[in-house]
Design a protein around this motif. Structure first.
Motif, PDB file in Angstrom:
ATOM      1  N   GLY A  14     -10.717   0.726  -4.270  1.00 23.55           N
ATOM      2  CA  GLY A  14     -11.666   0.201  -3.310  1.00 23.55           C
ATOM      3  C   GLY A  14     -11.716   1.085  -2.075  1.00 23.55           C
ATOM      4  N   ARG A  15     -12.682   0.815  -1.229  1.00 18.56           N
ATOM      5  CA  ARG A  15     -12.779   1.568   0.015  1.00 18.56           C
ATOM      6  C   ARG A  15     -11.531   1.366   0.860  1.00 18.56           C
ATOM      7  NH1 ARG A  15     -18.267  -0.039   2.909  1.00 18.56           N
ATOM      8  NH2 ARG A  15     -17.369   1.436   4.421  1.00 18.56           N
ATOM      9  N   ALA A  16     -11.180   2.391   1.624  1.00 24.35           N
ATOM     10  CA  ALA A  16     -10.011   2.279   2.501  1.00 24.35           C
ATOM     11  C   ALA A  16     -10.201   1.102   3.450  1.00 24.35           C
ATOM     12  CB  ALA A  16      -9.818   3.566   3.292  1.00 24.35           C
ATOM     13  N   LEU A  17      -9.157   0.292   3.598  1.00 22.56           N
ATOM     14  CA  LEU A  17      -9.222  -0.851   4.495  1.00 22.56           C
ATOM     15  C   LEU A  17      -9.134  -0.373   5.942  1.00 22.56           C
ATOM     16  CD1 LEU A  17      -6.835  -3.300   2.607  1.00 22.56           C
ATOM     17  CD2 LEU A  17      -9.323  -3.162   2.462  1.00 22.56           C
ATOM     18  N   GLY A  18      -9.939  -0.981   6.794  1.00 17.27           N
ATOM     19  CA  GLY A  18      -9.917  -0.608   8.199  1.00 17.27           C
ATOM     20  C   GLY A  18     -10.549   0.753   8.431  1.00 17.27           C
ATOM     21  N   LEU A  29      -1.051   1.371  -2.054  1.00 14.62           N
ATOM     22  CA  LEU A  29      -1.951   0.942  -3.113  1.00 14.62           C
ATOM     23  C   LEU A  29      -1.670  -0.528  -3.403  1.00 14.62           C
ATOM     24  CD1 LEU A  29      -1.684   4.060  -5.443  1.00 14.62           C
ATOM     25  CD2 LEU A  29      -3.523   3.498  -3.836  1.00 14.62           C
ATOM     26  N   LEU A  30      -2.672  -1.368  -3.174  1.00 16.39           N
ATOM     27  CA  LEU A  30      -2.531  -2.817  -3.279  1.00 16.39           C
ATOM     28  C   LEU A  30      -2.930  -3.270  -4.679  1.00 16.39           C
ATOM     29  CD1 LEU A  30      -4.210  -3.348   0.154  1.00 16.39           C
ATOM     30  CD2 LEU A  30      -1.814  -3.889  -0.312  1.00 16.39           C
ATOM     31  N   LEU A  31      -1.992  -3.889  -5.372  1.00 20.55           N
ATOM     32  CA  LEU A  31      -2.182  -4.278  -6.770  1.00 20.55           C
ATOM     33  C   LEU A  31      -2.293  -5.798  -6.869  1.00 20.55           C
ATOM     34  CD1 LEU A  31       0.572  -1.883  -8.100  1.00 20.55           C
ATOM     35  CD2 LEU A  31      -1.894  -1.554  -8.374  1.00 20.55           C
ATOM     36  N   PRO A  32      -3.495  -6.326  -7.104  1.00 25.30           N
ATOM     37  CA  PRO A  32      -3.673  -7.775  -7.200  1.00 25.30           C
ATOM     38  C   PRO A  32      -2.997  -8.340  -8.444  1.00 25.30           C
ATOM     39  CG  PRO A  32      -5.770  -6.628  -6.837  1.00 25.30           C
ATOM     40  CD  PRO A  32      -4.760  -5.599  -7.214  1.00 25.30           C
ATOM     41  N   GLY A  33      -2.980  -9.675  -8.520  1.00 28.98           N
ATOM     42  CA  GLY A  33      -2.439 -10.327  -9.704  1.00 28.98           C
ATOM     43  C   GLY A  33      -3.346 -10.134 -10.905  1.00 28.98           C
ATOM     44  N   PRO A  42     -11.951  -7.809 -14.142  1.00 29.44           N
ATOM     45  CA  PRO A  42     -11.603  -8.628 -12.973  1.00 29.44           C
ATOM     46  C   PRO A  42     -12.767  -8.711 -11.989  1.00 29.44           C
ATOM     47  CG  PRO A  42     -10.003  -6.863 -13.350  1.00 29.44           C
ATOM     48  CD  PRO A  42     -11.207  -6.552 -14.180  1.00 29.44           C
ATOM     49  N   SER A  43     -12.747  -9.746 -11.190  1.00 32.56           N
ATOM     50  CA  SER A  43     -13.701  -9.868 -10.092  1.00 32.56           C
ATOM     51  C   SER A  43     -13.218  -9.022  -8.924  1.00 32.56           C
ATOM     52  CB  SER A  43     -13.837 -11.330  -9.654  1.00 32.56           C
ATOM     53  OG  SER A  43     -14.452 -11.418  -8.388  1.00 32.56           O
ATOM     54  N   ALA A  44     -14.039  -8.073  -8.508  1.00 26.35           N
ATOM     55  CA  ALA A  44     -13.639  -7.208  -7.390  1.00 26.35           C
ATOM     56  C   ALA A  44     -13.452  -8.017  -6.115  1.00 26.35           C
ATOM     57  CB  ALA A  44     -14.678  -6.118  -7.179  1.00 26.35           C
ATOM     58  N   VAL A  45     -14.287  -9.031  -5.929  1.00 28.34           N
ATOM     59  CA  VAL A  45     -14.215  -9.845  -4.714  1.00 28.34           C
ATOM     60  C   VAL A  45     -12.911 -10.635  -4.680  1.00 28.34           C
ATOM     61  CG1 VAL A  45     -15.261 -11.747  -3.445  1.00 28.34           C
ATOM     62  CG2 VAL A  45     -16.715  -9.994  -4.484  1.00 28.34           C
ATOM     63  N   LEU A  46     -12.575 -11.284  -5.795  1.00 21.31           N
ATOM     64  CA  LEU A  46     -11.357 -12.088  -5.838  1.00 21.31           C
ATOM     65  C   LEU A  46     -10.116 -11.218  -5.746  1.00 21.31           C
ATOM     66  CD1 LEU A  46     -12.254 -14.741  -8.576  1.00 21.31           C
ATOM     67  CD2 LEU A  46     -12.247 -15.030  -6.088  1.00 21.31           C
ATOM     68  N   ALA A  47     -10.161 -10.056  -6.391  1.00 17.29           N
ATOM     69  CA  ALA A  47      -9.014  -9.154  -6.343  1.00 17.29           C
ATOM     70  C   ALA A  47      -8.733  -8.712  -4.912  1.00 17.29           C
ATOM     71  CB  ALA A  47      -9.269  -7.938  -7.230  1.00 17.29           C
ATOM     72  N   ALA A  48      -9.796  -8.334  -4.205  1.00 14.65           N
ATOM     73  CA  ALA A  48      -9.614  -7.894  -2.824  1.00 14.65           C
ATOM     74  C   ALA A  48      -9.115  -9.032  -1.940  1.00 14.65           C
ATOM     75  CB  ALA A  48     -10.925  -7.322  -2.274  1.00 14.65           C
ATOM     76  N   ALA A  49      -9.631 -10.238  -2.200  1.00 16.11           N
ATOM     77  CA  ALA A  49      -9.231 -11.386  -1.384  1.00 16.11           C
ATOM     78  C   ALA A  49      -7.745 -11.679  -1.522  1.00 16.11           C
ATOM     79  CB  ALA A  49     -10.049 -12.609  -1.770  1.00 16.11           C
ATOM     80  N   SER A  50      -7.193 -11.473  -2.719  1.00 23.46           N
ATOM     81  CA  SER A  50      -5.797 -11.835  -2.962  1.00 23.46           C
ATOM     82  C   SER A  50      -4.814 -10.947  -2.204  1.00 23.46           C
ATOM     83  CB  SER A  50      -5.491 -11.764  -4.468  1.00 23.46           C
ATOM     84  OG  SER A  50      -5.522 -10.430  -4.935  1.00 23.46           O
ATOM     85  N   VAL A  51      -5.232  -9.754  -1.837  1.00 24.66           N
ATOM     86  CA  VAL A  51      -4.319  -8.825  -1.145  1.00 24.66           C
ATOM     87  C   VAL A  51      -4.844  -8.416   0.235  1.00 24.66           C
ATOM     88  CG1 VAL A  51      -3.276  -7.891  -3.237  1.00 24.66           C
ATOM     89  CG2 VAL A  51      -5.389  -6.881  -2.367  1.00 24.66           C
ATOM     90  N   ARG A  52      -5.955  -9.038   0.666  1.00 28.15           N
ATOM     91  CA  ARG A  52      -6.583  -8.611   1.920  1.00 28.15           C
ATOM     92  C   ARG A  52      -5.663  -8.793   3.128  1.00 28.15           C
ATOM     93  NH1 ARG A  52     -11.110 -11.320   1.640  1.00 28.15           N
ATOM     94  NH2 ARG A  52     -12.278  -9.607   0.726  1.00 28.15           N
ATOM     95  N   ALA A  53      -4.990  -9.958   3.228  1.00 29.55           N
ATOM     96  CA  ALA A  53      -4.136 -10.201   4.390  1.00 29.55           C
ATOM     97  C   ALA A  53      -3.017  -9.175   4.472  1.00 29.55           C
ATOM     98  CB  ALA A  53      -3.559 -11.616   4.335  1.00 29.55           C
ATOM     99  N   LEU A  54      -2.411  -8.865   3.328  1.00 29.09           N
ATOM    100  CA  LEU A  54      -1.360  -7.857   3.308  1.00 29.09           C
ATOM    101  C   LEU A  54      -1.912  -6.493   3.692  1.00 29.09           C
ATOM    102  CD1 LEU A  54       1.498  -6.856   2.629  1.00 29.09           C
ATOM    103  CD2 LEU A  54       0.780  -6.713   0.227  1.00 29.09           C
ATOM    104  N   GLY A  55      -3.060  -6.131   3.113  1.00 31.84           N
ATOM    105  CA  GLY A  55      -3.646  -4.831   3.404  1.00 31.84           C
ATOM    106  C   GLY A  55      -4.017  -4.670   4.864  1.00 31.84           C
TER     107      GLY A  55
END
Length: 253
Positions: A14-18, A29-33, A42-55
């Motif tokens: 995905g695009r670099a966060l921030g 590298l953030l690896l979703p469940g 996988p759903s890109a939206v759900l995957a990003a949401a699961s690790v967004r706070a950490l990222g």
């Protein structure tokens, strides 16, 4: 027709966060469940949401050191037995980080099945650290080889698990950590008492612990005393380290 119905898929970052740093000196590298068995995309939206706070937490913390953080979007949702698709995609992502940013240290940070992928792909030559939050691990089976740990030699490893996790057995992550510790002293594991799979009850403490570990592993910042103690302590002490309430607040100056 069959080929058209099931086109070849590729993993992607995905695009670099921030704000994107101009000169990257470390990558997370953030690896979703994921799922144990699935060929679905996988759903890109759900995957990003699961690790967004950490990222977001890590991106803010590493801004001065030019940290780049990316969500890894898998080819499919499933681990799928010996195919180990999520681990392969994690290794591909490490290759891609090297291609984009050059010879910089990489941390694999995974949640759930993504935690298993991070641990399995930790042997990549660019990876210097692994963060596994509530990692899903298979039940131990005398007929099957145990989950490998030798690839973790030379890496710093932090596992965080809630003691009330009903989805990913915390005892399995303890056993893996114990085997890994025999081959690599730089392994520690924290237990979040009474928390479940999502580690939501002590979310701020978990994020603060993740920040402390990743910034130390990637950029040489001094680890907090609890992390230092956990890395130095022999098993089982350093592998059943309790995460104290208010951990993040205690680090603020």
């Amino acid at each position: 027709m069959a080929q058209e119905a099931t086109p070849a898929r590729t993993a992607r970052l995905g695009r670099a966060l921030g704000p994107g740093p101009t000169a990257v000196s470390g990558v997370v590298l953030l690896l979703p469940g994921g799922e144990e068995v699935s060929g679905r995309r996988p759903s890109a939206v759900l995957a990003a949401a699961s690790v967004r706070a950490l990222g977001r937490r890590l991106t803010r913390a590493g801004r001065d050191e030019s940290l780049a953080a990316h969500v890894v979007h898998y080819r499919c949702r499933g681990w799928n037995g010996s195919e180990a698709h999520l681990a392969r995609d994690a290794s591909w992502a490490a290759d891609e980080a090297v291609r984009r940013y050059g010879d910089v240290p990489v941390c694999l940070a995974g949640i759930g099945m993504g935690g298993r992928a991070a641990l399995r792909a930790g042997g990549h030559e660019a990876v210097n650290s692994v963060l596994a939050l509530a990692p899903w691990l298979p039940d131990e089976d005398v007929a099957a080889p145990p989950e490998p740990v030798k690839q973790l030699v030379g890496r710093r490893v932090l596992i965080v698990h809630g003691t009330n996790d009903a989805r990913s057995d915390p005892e399995l992550s303890f056993r893996l950590a114990a085997r890994a510790k025999k081959a690599n002293r730089e392994v520690c594991r924290f237990e979040v008492h009474a928390d479940g799979h999502g580690l939501s009850q002590y979310r701020e403490e978990v994020l603060a612990l993740a920040e402390d570990f990743v910034m130390g592993a990637l950029f040489g910042r001094a680890f907090s005393r609890p992390v230092q103690d956990a890395l130095a302590a022999p098993p089982p002490l350093g592998l059943r380290m309790p995460l104290a309430a208010g951990f993040g607040k205690s680090l603020r100056r």
